[in-house]
Design a protein around this motif. Structure first.
Motif, PDB file in Angstrom:
ATOM      1  N   PRO A 191     139.589  -6.672  63.704  1.00  0.00           N
ATOM      2  CA  PRO A 191     138.156  -6.958  63.497  1.00  0.00           C
ATOM      3  C   PRO A 191     137.428  -5.975  62.584  1.00  0.00           C
ATOM      4  CG  PRO A 191     138.504  -5.987  65.663  1.00  0.00           C
ATOM      5  CD  PRO A 191     139.870  -6.203  65.076  1.00  0.00           C
ATOM      6  N   TYR A 192     137.980  -5.744  61.387  1.00  0.00           N
ATOM      7  CA  TYR A 192     137.293  -4.883  60.430  1.00  0.00           C
ATOM      8  C   TYR A 192     136.055  -5.569  59.841  1.00  0.00           C
ATOM      9  CZ  TYR A 192     141.165  -1.564  60.519  1.00  0.00           C
ATOM     10  OH  TYR A 192     142.096  -0.639  60.910  1.00  0.00           O
ATOM     11  N   GLN A 230     134.997   4.953  62.561  1.00  0.00           N
ATOM     12  CA  GLN A 230     136.225   4.628  61.835  1.00  0.00           C
ATOM     13  C   GLN A 230     136.701   5.764  60.934  1.00  0.00           C
ATOM     14  OE1 GLN A 230     136.932   0.532  60.426  1.00  0.00           O
ATOM     15  NE2 GLN A 230     134.859   0.094  61.112  1.00  0.00           N
ATOM     16  N   THR A 231     135.857   6.758  60.715  1.00  0.00           N
ATOM     17  CA  THR A 231     136.310   7.892  59.898  1.00  0.00           C
ATOM     18  C   THR A 231     137.400   8.684  60.604  1.00  0.00           C
ATOM     19  OG1 THR A 231     134.462   9.179  60.787  1.00  0.00           O
ATOM     20  CG2 THR A 231     134.144   8.153  58.634  1.00  0.00           C
ATOM     21  N   ARG A 232     137.626   8.422  61.910  1.00  0.00           N
ATOM     22  CA  ARG A 232     138.737   9.084  62.600  1.00  0.00           C
ATOM     23  C   ARG A 232     140.077   8.513  62.155  1.00  0.00           C
ATOM     24  NH1 ARG A 232     139.342   7.327  67.338  1.00  0.00           N
ATOM     25  NH2 ARG A 232     138.238   5.414  66.862  1.00  0.00           N
ATOM     26  N   GLU A 233     140.085   7.291  61.600  1.00  0.00           N
ATOM     27  CA  GLU A 233     141.336   6.578  61.395  1.00  0.00           C
ATOM     28  C   GLU A 233     142.132   7.141  60.221  1.00  0.00           C
ATOM     29  OE1 GLU A 233     141.696   2.436  61.694  1.00  0.00           O
ATOM     30  OE2 GLU A 233     139.910   2.171  62.916  1.00  0.00           O
ATOM     31  N   GLN A 234     143.445   6.943  60.317  1.00  0.00           N
ATOM     32  CA  GLN A 234     144.347   7.490  59.299  1.00  0.00           C
ATOM     33  C   GLN A 234     144.117   6.854  57.926  1.00  0.00           C
ATOM     34  OE1 GLN A 234     146.360   4.892  58.338  1.00  0.00           O
ATOM     35  NE2 GLN A 234     145.755   3.676  60.076  1.00  0.00           N
ATOM     36  N   VAL A 245     126.208 -13.419  64.359  1.00  0.00           N
ATOM     37  CA  VAL A 245     125.262 -12.333  64.095  1.00  0.00           C
ATOM     38  C   VAL A 245     125.104 -12.169  62.588  1.00  0.00           C
ATOM     39  CG1 VAL A 245     125.758 -11.076  66.226  1.00  0.00           C
ATOM     40  CG2 VAL A 245     127.095 -10.582  64.163  1.00  0.00           C
ATOM     41  N   GLY A 246     123.979 -11.525  62.200  1.00  0.00           N
ATOM     42  CA  GLY A 246     123.781 -11.178  60.807  1.00  0.00           C
ATOM     43  C   GLY A 246     124.525  -9.910  60.449  1.00  0.00           C
ATOM     44  N   ARG A 247     124.238  -9.401  59.277  1.00  0.00           N
ATOM     45  CA  ARG A 247     124.956  -8.201  58.834  1.00  0.00           C
ATOM     46  C   ARG A 247     124.682  -7.035  59.786  1.00  0.00           C
ATOM     47  NH1 ARG A 247     125.262  -6.494  52.533  1.00  0.00           N
ATOM     48  NH2 ARG A 247     125.083  -8.783  52.463  1.00  0.00           N
ATOM     49  N   ILE A 248     125.747  -6.354  60.151  1.00  0.00           N
ATOM     50  CA  ILE A 248     125.661  -5.329  61.193  1.00  0.00           C
ATOM     51  C   ILE A 248     125.396  -3.961  60.574  1.00  0.00           C
ATOM     52  CG2 ILE A 248     126.978  -4.159  63.014  1.00  0.00           C
ATOM     53  CD1 ILE A 248     128.373  -6.836  63.524  1.00  0.00           C
ATOM     54  N   ASP A 249     124.566  -3.205  61.258  1.00  0.00           N
ATOM     55  CA  ASP A 249     124.196  -1.853  60.821  1.00  0.00           C
ATOM     56  C   ASP A 249     125.253  -0.869  61.316  1.00  0.00           C
ATOM     57  OD1 ASP A 249     123.081   0.679  60.454  1.00  0.00           O
ATOM     58  OD2 ASP A 249     121.039  -0.021  60.805  1.00  0.00           O
ATOM     59  N   ASN A 250     126.140  -0.441  60.422  1.00  0.00           N
ATOM     60  CA  ASN A 250     127.232   0.456  60.812  1.00  0.00           C
ATOM     61  C   ASN A 250     126.725   1.848  61.164  1.00  0.00           C
ATOM     62  OD1 ASN A 250     129.220  -1.499  60.421  1.00  0.00           O
ATOM     63  ND2 ASN A 250     129.371  -1.030  58.238  1.00  0.00           N
ATOM     64  N   VAL A 251     125.782   2.338  60.395  1.00  0.00           N
ATOM     65  CA  VAL A 251     125.275   3.696  60.614  1.00  0.00           C
ATOM     66  C   VAL A 251     124.601   3.797  61.976  1.00  0.00           C
ATOM     67  CG1 VAL A 251     123.680   5.461  59.779  1.00  0.00           C
ATOM     68  CG2 VAL A 251     125.044   4.120  58.146  1.00  0.00           C
ATOM     69  N   TYR A 252     123.809   2.795  62.312  1.00  0.00           N
ATOM     70  CA  TYR A 252     123.127   2.791  63.618  1.00  0.00           C
ATOM     71  C   TYR A 252     124.157   2.858  64.741  1.00  0.00           C
ATOM     72  CZ  TYR A 252     120.208   1.248  67.524  1.00  0.00           C
ATOM     73  OH  TYR A 252     119.560   1.168  68.739  1.00  0.00           O
ATOM     74  N   GLY A 253     125.235   2.099  64.614  1.00  0.00           N
ATOM     75  CA  GLY A 253     126.242   2.060  65.667  1.00  0.00           C
ATOM     76  C   GLY A 253     126.936   3.386  65.883  1.00  0.00           C
ATOM     77  N   ASP A 254     127.136   4.152  64.819  1.00  0.00           N
ATOM     78  CA  ASP A 254     127.787   5.459  64.976  1.00  0.00           C
ATOM     79  C   ASP A 254     126.804   6.517  65.461  1.00  0.00           C
ATOM     80  OD1 ASP A 254     130.270   4.576  64.357  1.00  0.00           O
ATOM     81  OD2 ASP A 254     130.337   5.392  62.325  1.00  0.00           O
ATOM     82  N   LYS A 255     125.556   6.408  65.032  1.00  0.00           N
ATOM     83  CA  LYS A 255     124.558   7.386  65.484  1.00  0.00           C
ATOM     84  C   LYS A 255     124.160   7.170  66.940  1.00  0.00           C
ATOM     85  CE  LYS A 255     122.323   8.646  61.101  1.00  0.00           C
ATOM     86  NZ  LYS A 255     121.047   8.635  60.333  1.00  0.00           N
ATOM     87  N   ASN A 256     124.228   5.919  67.384  1.00  0.00           N
ATOM     88  CA  ASN A 256     123.856   5.582  68.762  1.00  0.00           C
ATOM     89  C   ASN A 256     125.086   4.979  69.450  1.00  0.00           C
ATOM     90  OD1 ASN A 256     120.657   5.818  68.563  1.00  0.00           O
ATOM     91  ND2 ASN A 256     121.375   4.742  66.741  1.00  0.00           N
TER      92      ASN A 256
END
Length: 934
Positions: free
Chosen positions: A104-105, A309-313, A911-922
């Motif tokens: 699910p990328y 996702q920045t943890r990923e190889q 759903v509409g376009r998802i806010d990636n930054v919000y999800g990592d900050k919260n």
């Protein structure tokens, strides 16, 4: 060519000829001869049996399956019989809407499977008492290996000893040794029931709860002492047990691992099963694997996505903390739905019943004067007996048990057992029958807190509600049953129903991985035949099917190379050369094998830079261990100089590792084992038709030339192999191997070659169709590509249109996006595969040209990017049905841009376009309990 091959390949003969005419070639062979370099081309027919029809192949495999003996397993050791609810078997395991989905990328078209994986994490955190869990790992043993290295890193490698209980499952102990040895970590076996005094240089303690012999140890004081000494506690546990027993979090664990198999996932000779991994909050950014988090979409609605996702190889490469590239999504989904279907009350009742069965058996043994462990959950271990004789007596009653040594036998009970089974085993012992169940485990060992209070674990206990819930979830997603998934490097091809059929045959699905060998003859024969088939396809001499993911195949291959050099006394060979374009797993795997990564440049055409390669070899003349290359290259071209690369490394004394990610462009036209490869891993979930399952399962077998064969992963069935154990089960994800066996058996040599040729044809057809608007970034001979192509969308960024805009707009056209920004940022990598029809390829090209026209409107000033069909994509039904829709374009243009497609097949993104930054900050990675709401 068989009828099956004609159905697997999506192109008719008329389509093939029309596409060849458009490209300017007379035949598939002429195209192949132009694309594939003469230095590696091999049109010798593959050494395979004549192909069979679907019915014939199923009949042949059925005869092999009949050679397996179905004996009820009381073996335990982390694997148990279970009842798979039929509503889940039919609507998930056997449903292409679930098993053909991709990782699910692209979260907007993955909300269904993301929702269930989110609840998997919730379930695991609730039962383990931890703060956060990932979306599954490959199995319990590999999860323990990941926990070992996480704990080591947590103390920044300043300590180097780990205390490991001798009561852990044997396969876990073996895999811990695999992970520790290359990194120089010292494992010290302990008995946790005895006081421990030597804590010098200790960074972690690993225990099993309940332990492999079934005993529920008192671990609180051990955890307290470990923490006083500055060490972390890793606890391997069992989800069913944790519905009844105190949670590891309450006992003091820092990391908890285990297996969710007994939550409705068949034994399957060892896999695939979803391992779990949970940690205290402070370790969440070091946790391996995928993590589903909650965010919001552009309209403010809650939505799920992969978090941190920045943890990923893929991003961290040689700095990655793990090489894990996949999960066991489909199996984690099944385990979660099992928990939803039953709910926490019924799960605890099942756990209590299993515990009572074990206690009843324990008490019966004691009455007969047999020494047993006292405080148990589901497994009773008998000591001081003749293990061989007793095992035979119990087998005569129709049960397999677990002889630990000459004087010890373990007997494990599960949800499929009853009092009759207990009495049958007691009869074999010469004991009297039990007339009633014994009491459950003492109250002071039981957990008191509530768990799994969320609505999802209470609302779907009827089959009607569960069936409709599963339909609603699958309708949210795009899988192969709905549209082409044109992901470069991922090969999303047909997973035929006939290939999937044997997976649920009892003769394959109900076999314990440690069942006696005389009961698994059919399984092992099928596996040996598949190994031979894969060797015939690749030109290698030996194959191991143990690695249960491509990343694990890489690791196994590198460990084989390392062991080979060491056997020759070349311990100084520790450098792994890796091209800058390589998959992220390559450098991460090399790091895990404790090899030093040296990056080799690529030239302007995406090929390995031969001058830089030779310079690196001259710089490290005696230290080169290996080079890892992907062929065809990650850039989607057949590199002409590949044999020169192999020769240069061989002359330097190194080995050549060829990543099999792109093998779908080679089968039947060239063999890596013959043009210079010493070792390759293959992705059976790519080239050989095992489905991706929404992000797992997978199988990553490793093939080698003869000189590396002794260093392949060992198992109890092959004494000639001395390599390290790679997965918990001898044959990894064995129950899905019949899929690849069926595929090869039905395709035959001619069918496999034609499939490769059609994959190459389709990729070049798409490249040809798109070239007028999208530059093809890398090409080979005659400007042709291999089985995939990279289109350059970076020029569109000058007018505000990003690669994300294109990917999200493709959703409105009913497509999953191609691979984004890999291996080149700001580009799209497209792989159509041989399974797609010309009509579907044309529909995709039409969508891409439609998007380009929408970009031109912005470029020419006819539309503003900030409020365009591209920036607002994807368009949900709720959005376009607003009464007051203030948009400079029509509703039809928003949601149905391809007028040639029937309205009735419209896919609506949930759903509409998802806010990636919000999800990592919260970061929210599990559902709050009802008590938290209160």
């Amino acid at each position: 060519m068989t009828q099956f091959a004609q159905r697997h390949i999506g192109l008719s003969e008329t389509d093939i000829q029309a596409m060849l005419d458009e490209l300017g070639y007379d035949s598939l062979d002429a195209l192949t001869k132009t694309v594939v370099p003469a230095s590696i081309a091999d049109d010798t027919p593959l050494s395979l049996k004549a192909p069979l029809s679907e019915e014939q192949a199923l009949a042949e495999l059925r005869e092999l399956a009949k050679q397996n003996k179905l004996v009820k397993s009381l073996i335990g050791q982390g694997y148990y019989n279970t009842h798979t609810p039929k509503v889940i078997q039919r609507n998930v395991l056997e449903n292409p809407a679930w098993y053909t989905a991709y990782t699910p990328y692209q979260p907007e078209i993955s909300q269904g499977r993301l929702e269930v994986l989110f609840y998997f994490q919730t379930m695991v955190t609730e039962l383990t008492g931890m703060d956060i869990a990932n979306a599954s790992l490959l199995d319990e043993a590999t999860a323990a290996g990941e926990a070992l290295t996480l704990a080591h890193r947590a103390l920044r490698g300043k300590r180097n000893r780990c205390l490991v209980s001798k009561h852990c499952h044997p396969q876990t102990l073996a895999l811990l040794r695999t992970r520790a040895t290359p990194l120089g970590i010292e494992l010290v076996l302990i008995d946790e029931s005895q006081p421990l005094s030597d804590w010098e240089d200790v960074f972690g303690v690993i225990v099993q709860y309940p332990d492999t012999y079934g005993t529920v140890q008192q671990l609180t004081s051990l955890c307290d002492t470990a923490h006083e000494q500055g060490a972390l506690v890793i606890m391997a546990s069992d989800l069913l047990a944790l519905t009844l027993l105190k949670s590891p979090g309450e006992l003091g664990a820092d990391i908890v691992v285990g297996n969710s198999q007994r939550f409705g996932v068949p034994l399957g000779f060892g896999g695939p099963h979803a391992g779990f991994f949970a940690v205290r909050d402070k370790y969440k950014r070091s946790m391996p694997g995928r993590l589903v988090g909650q965010s919001i979409d552009v309209h403010g609605n809650p939505a799920y996505r992969l978090a941190l996702q920045t943890r990923e190889q893929h991003i961290r490469r040689e700095k990655a903390t793990s090489n894990i590239c996949t999960a066991q999504a489909l199996l984690a989904i099944m385990a979660t739905l099992y928990a939803c279907y039953h709910g926490p009350t019924a799960l605890r009742q099942r756990a209590t019943y299993v515990n009572q069965l074990a206690n009843t058996f324990r008490d019966g043994c004691k009455k007969s004067g047999i020494t047993v462990n006292e405080q148990v959950f589901d497994t009773v271990t008998l000591s001081g007996i003749d293990a061989e004789a007793l095992t035979k007596k119990i087998l005569a009653q129709g049960f397999n048990v677990n002889p630990r040594d000459a004087k010890t036998v373990s007997v494990a009970f599960d949800e499929t057992c009853g009092l009759d089974d207990v009495n049958a085993v007691l009869t074999a012992l010469g004991s009297t029958d039990a007339s009633a169940l014994s009491a459950p485990i003492e109250v002071n060992a039981q957990r008191s807190e509530n768990y799994m209070t969320q609505a999802v674990f209470h609302d779907y206990h009827s089959e009607t509600e569960m069936m409709r819930y599963l339909r609603r979830l699958s309708d949210k997603d795009i899988a192969l049953d709905r549209a082409m998934i044109p992901l470069g490097s991922c090969t999303m091809k047909l997973n035929a129903a006939s290939e999937m059929t044997p997976v649920t045959w009892p003769e394959f699905s109900e076999i314990h991985p440690f069942a006696p060998q005389d009961q698994t003859i059919g399984f092992r024969t099928m596996i040996a035949q598949l190994e031979e088939m894969l060797c015939a396809c690749t030109g290698y001499d030996a194959m191991s099917l143990q690695p249960n993911a491509g990343s694990q195949g890489e690791y196994a291959g590198l460990l084989a190379i390392k062991a080979y050099h060491e056997s020759n006394g070349d311990v100084q060979r520790n450098i792994c050369l890796i091209p800058s374009s390589a998959h992220g797993t390559n450098p991460a795997s090399a790091q895990m094998a404790n090899m030093h990564v040296v990056v080799v440049k690529c030239d302007d055409r995406g090929n390995v830079d031969l001058m830089d390669l030779k310079a690196k070899i001259e710089q490290y003349p005696d230290e080169i261990a290996a080079i890892m290359i992907t062929y065809p290259s990650t850039h989607g071209v057949f590199e002409e100089e590949v044999t020169q690369v192999c020769e240069a490394v061989h002359e330097a004394g190194g080995q050549v590792y060829i990543d099999g990610a792109n093998l779908n462009a080679l089968v039947g036209v060239a063999q890596p084992g013959k043009f210079g490869g010493d070792v390759s891993h293959l992705n059976l979930h790519k080239t050989f038709c095992i489905p991706h399952g929404g992000g797992g399962p997978g199988v990553g077998p490793v093939g080698v030339r003869a000189h590396l064969a002794p260093f392949l992963p060992r198992d109890q069935h092959n004494g000639e192999r001395t390599g390290a154990l790679i997965s918990g089960a001898p044959f990894g994800s064995a129950s899905i191997l019949p899929i690849s066996w069926m595929y090869i058996r039905m395709m035959g040599a001619d069918g496999l070659r034609k499939a490769t040729q059609c994959a190459i044809l389709s990729a070049n057809y798409v490249a040809h169709k798109l070239r007028s608007n999208y530059p093809i970034l890398y090409t080979g001979n005659q400007n042709l590509v291999a089985h995939e192509c990279i289109i350059d969308t970076r020029p569109m960024k000058d007018h505000g249109v990003s690669v994300d805009d294109i990917a999200k707009r493709l959703i409105d056209y009913g497509f999953h996006a191609p691979t984004m920004s890999f291996p080149v940022p700001g580009t799209l990598m497209i792989e159509p595969t041989e399974s797609e029809s010309r009509a579907e390829l044309d529909r995709f090209c039409r969508a891409m040209h439609g998007i380009y026209a929408e970009y031109l409107a912005i470029k020419n000033g006819d539309a503003e990017h900030s409020n365009s069909v591209l920036s607002n994509a994807p368009h949900t039904m709720n959005f376009v049905l607003q009464d007051e829709l203030d948009l400079p374009y029509s509703r039809r243009q928003a949601c149905h841009p391809d007028v040639e497609v029937d309205y009735s097949v419209k896919y609506w993104p949930p759903v509409g376009r998802i806010d990636n930054v919000y999800g990592d900050k919260n970061l929210v990675c599990s559902c709050p309990s009802m008590s938290e709401y209160e």
